[in-house]
Design an enzyme around this catalytic site. Structure first.
Site, PDB file in Angstrom:
ATOM      1  N   GLY A  75       1.041  -1.222  -0.082  1.00  0.00           N
ATOM      2  CA  GLY A  75      -0.188   0.286  -0.126  1.00  0.00           C
ATOM      3  C   GLY A  75       0.470   1.449  -0.549  1.00  0.00           C
ATOM      4  N   THR A  76       1.780   1.055   1.240  1.00  0.00           N
ATOM      5  CA  THR A  76       2.451   2.739   0.386  1.00  0.00           C
ATOM      6  C   THR A  76       3.107   3.046  -0.391  1.00  0.00           C
ATOM      7  OG1 THR A  76       3.224   1.798   3.536  1.00  0.00           O
ATOM      8  CG2 THR A  76       5.113   3.231   1.838  1.00  0.00           C
ATOM      9  N   SER A 206      -3.974  -2.121  -0.102  1.00  0.00           N
ATOM     10  CA  SER A 206      -2.957  -3.526   0.131  1.00  0.00           C
ATOM     11  C   SER A 206      -4.175  -4.178   0.227  1.00  0.00           C
ATOM     12  CB  SER A 206      -2.006  -2.572   1.144  1.00  0.00           C
ATOM     13  OG  SER A 206      -1.308  -3.709   1.919  1.00  0.00           O
ATOM     14  N   HIS A 208      -3.115  -6.907   2.588  1.00  0.00           N
ATOM     15  CA  HIS A 208      -2.653  -7.801   3.821  1.00  0.00           C
ATOM     16  C   HIS A 208      -3.835  -6.863   4.853  1.00  0.00           C
ATOM     17  CE1 HIS A 208      -0.421  -4.667   6.544  1.00  0.00           C
ATOM     18  NE2 HIS A 208      -0.144  -4.657   4.825  1.00  0.00           N
ATOM     19  N   THR A 244       9.988  -7.490 -11.763  1.00  0.00           N
ATOM     20  CA  THR A 244       8.811  -8.184 -11.964  1.00  0.00           C
ATOM     21  C   THR A 244       7.574  -8.636 -11.716  1.00  0.00           C
ATOM     22  OG1 THR A 244      10.612  -9.491 -12.532  1.00  0.00           O
ATOM     23  CG2 THR A 244       8.877 -11.293 -12.237  1.00  0.00           C
ATOM     24  N   CYS A 332       6.098   8.217  20.432  1.00  0.00           N
ATOM     25  CA  CYS A 332       6.679   8.504  21.622  1.00  0.00           C
ATOM     26  C   CYS A 332       8.364   9.723  21.585  1.00  0.00           C
ATOM     27  CB  CYS A 332       7.112   7.213  22.233  1.00  0.00           C
ATOM     28  SG  CYS A 332       8.263   7.690  24.165  1.00  0.00           S
TER      29      CYS A 332
HETATM   30  N1  PLP Z   1      -2.087   3.602   4.118  1.00  0.00           N
HETATM   31  C1  PLP Z   1      -3.680   3.889   5.538  1.00  0.00           C
HETATM   32  C2  PLP Z   1      -4.338   3.869   5.855  1.00  0.00           C
HETATM   33  C3  PLP Z   1      -3.128   2.178   6.610  1.00  0.00           C
HETATM   34  O1  PLP Z   1      -2.869   2.027   7.494  1.00  0.00           O
HETATM   35  C4  PLP Z   1      -1.456   1.460   5.496  1.00  0.00           C
HETATM   36  C5  PLP Z   1      -0.906   0.459   6.795  1.00  0.00           C
HETATM   37  O2  PLP Z   1      -1.238   0.893   7.555  1.00  0.00           O
HETATM   38  C6  PLP Z   1      -0.917   1.813   4.718  1.00  0.00           C
HETATM   39  C7  PLP Z   1      -1.556   2.882   4.231  1.00  0.00           C
HETATM   40  C8  PLP Z   1       0.364   0.846   3.756  1.00  0.00           C
HETATM   41  O3  PLP Z   1       0.566  -0.140   3.959  1.00  0.00           O
HETATM   42  P1  PLP Z   1       1.045  -0.658   3.401  1.00  0.00           P
HETATM   43  O4  PLP Z   1       1.100  -1.786   5.117  1.00  0.00           O
HETATM   44  O5  PLP Z   1       0.207  -2.491   2.584  1.00  0.00           O
HETATM   45  O6  PLP Z   1       2.285  -0.168   2.732  1.00  0.00           O
END
Ligand code: PLP
Length: 388
Positions: A75-76, A206, A208, A244, A332
């Site tokens: 997702g990132t 994402s 997972h 890939t 923190c």
């Molecule tokens: N965006 C949001 C709102 C998320 O909660 C997360 C993961 O916690 C991400 C992006 C990032 O996804 P990934 O863990 O697949 O990199």
């Protein structure tokens, strides 16, 4: 094992177990269909067929064209491709330099726009949110300037569960001719994602987070949206994401997306009942506790709280000893607990904001899990307040 033998996983916003049917759908792509999807021979073409089937299946659920889907490594990465890709493309054509976002975005968005600002001279405006973490579409409209190239607002917040008015925000962006990206990583399987019906130009997911595997994400790129690739290399994914392709991952993502969409209405209703019981029980049984995020416009599986004067991290550790997995969003800094940037933006002071706790329900949870939390949490908070 700690004090309790019961194990309760209530951290589905962090990640989810892979659904057995998803594992089954992926298995052939690790073994007999292991080929590189870019290879012209039969082994490669078997993998390429699986990949394109997955793309079609995901597009079908999302209501878009298969060519509008780019598989990424997370997702990132999908978020990075959306933001950097769109910003760099705008710079190439001299279309502008200004990005609008919110202070409650996940690090994937927040750190990326900060880097675009600090290293590459883009200007960034963060439109304030209210006490529930909601951004007002009218405030957003006012922040859009003639040099604005991109708006990024998450569909649902990971920390406090608030669901944004993405439909209306998309409308505002379309009227102003500005691209709209939404980080929908927490939204899949929880709110409808019908792209043909919205004005979203870029959307990140994402696998997972919705019972798919880790290491695979997806970026929807509306046809015609210019995007510069962030990773450079070959021409995989139509040149938008070289490398890939993780075919087994893409197949798993598509299978998981279909499963969560099929069960979405019934499962959300089931989890909403559990969530509401949890929220009511916590607020009623623990003094100086508050729900964070919107009471109504929130993810159906998400219950998040603050407890005055107690550190969220300590509560998480206390719950872990009782076999319960939850999470805390507090940051923190130099040993001093601080509210997370999300809670700070929503106006929480230090003594409230340090005590953040998130429960995120999922497939395996039931009434007994909620009862177990309600049984142990008041004692944990009371002990911590008493200094124990
Ligand atoms: N965006 C949001 C709102 C998320 O909660 C997360 C993961 O916690 C991400 C992006 C990032 O996804 P990934 O863990 O697949 O990199």
């Amino acid at each position: 094992m700690g004090l309790s033998d019961r194990r309760v996983y209530l951290d589905h916003s962090a990640t989810t177990p892979v659904h057995p049917q998803v594992v089954e759908s992926m298995a052939p792509y690790w073994s007999e269909r292991f080929g590189n999807a870019a290879s012209p021979h039969a082994f490669g073409q078997a993998a390429a067929n699986g990949l394109e089937q997955a793309r079609r299946a995901a597009a079908d659920v999302l209501g878009c064209h298969p060519a509008e889907i780019v598989f990424t490594g997370s997702g990132t990465e999908a978020v990075n491709l959306a933001l950097r890709g769109a910003a760099w493309a705008a710079r190439q054509t001299g279309r502008g330099n200004h990005i609008v976002t919110t202070p409650v975005e996940h690090h994937a968005v927040a750190s990326t726009v900060d880097q675009l600002r600090d290293l590459q001279g883009f200007e960034v405006t963060r439109v304030p949110v209210d006490e529930y973490g909601h951004v007002d579409p009218d405030d957003l409209a006012s922040a859009i300037r003639s040099d604005t190239i991109l708006v990024s607002v998450m569909a649902a917040n990971n920390e406090v569960g608030t669901v944004q008015r993405v439909f209306r925000i998309g409308q505002v962006c379309r009227e102003r001719g500005v691209l709209f990206h939404t980080d929908a990583v927490q939204a899949a399987g929880r709110i409808p994602l019908e792209l043909d019906d919205t004005n979203v130009d870029l959307l990140a997911l994402s696998a997972h987070k919705f019972y798919g595997p880790k290491g695979i994400g997806l970026l929807y790129v509306r046809r015609g949206v210019p995007l510069v690739p962030v990773i450079t290399g070959g021409d995989h994914e139509r040149g938008r994401r070289p490398g890939t392709v993780n075919v087994a991952g893409a197949v798993g993502l598509a299978a998981a997306l279909r499963l969560v969409e099929e069960e979405r209405v019934a499962e959300c209703a089931r989890l909403r009942r559990l969530r509401d019981r949890l929220i009511k029980g916590v607020i009623a049984s623990i003094p100086d506790s508050r729900l964070t995020g919107h009471p109504v416009h929130r993810l159906s599986n998400h219950a998040s709280f603050v407890f005055r004067g107690v550190e969220g991290r300590s509560i998480v550790l206390g719950l872990d000893l009782e076999g319960i997995a939850a999470s805390s969003g507090a940051a923190c800094a130099e040993g001093e607990p601080e509210p997370s940037p999300v809670l700070a933006a929503m106006g929480f002071s230090q003594d409230w904001g340090i005590g953040s706790l998130r429960f995120a329900l999922g497939h395996a949870n039931d009434e007994e899990d909620v009862a177990h939390v309600l049984d142990v949490l008041p004692g944990i908070v009371a002990r911590l307040r008493a200094g124990g």
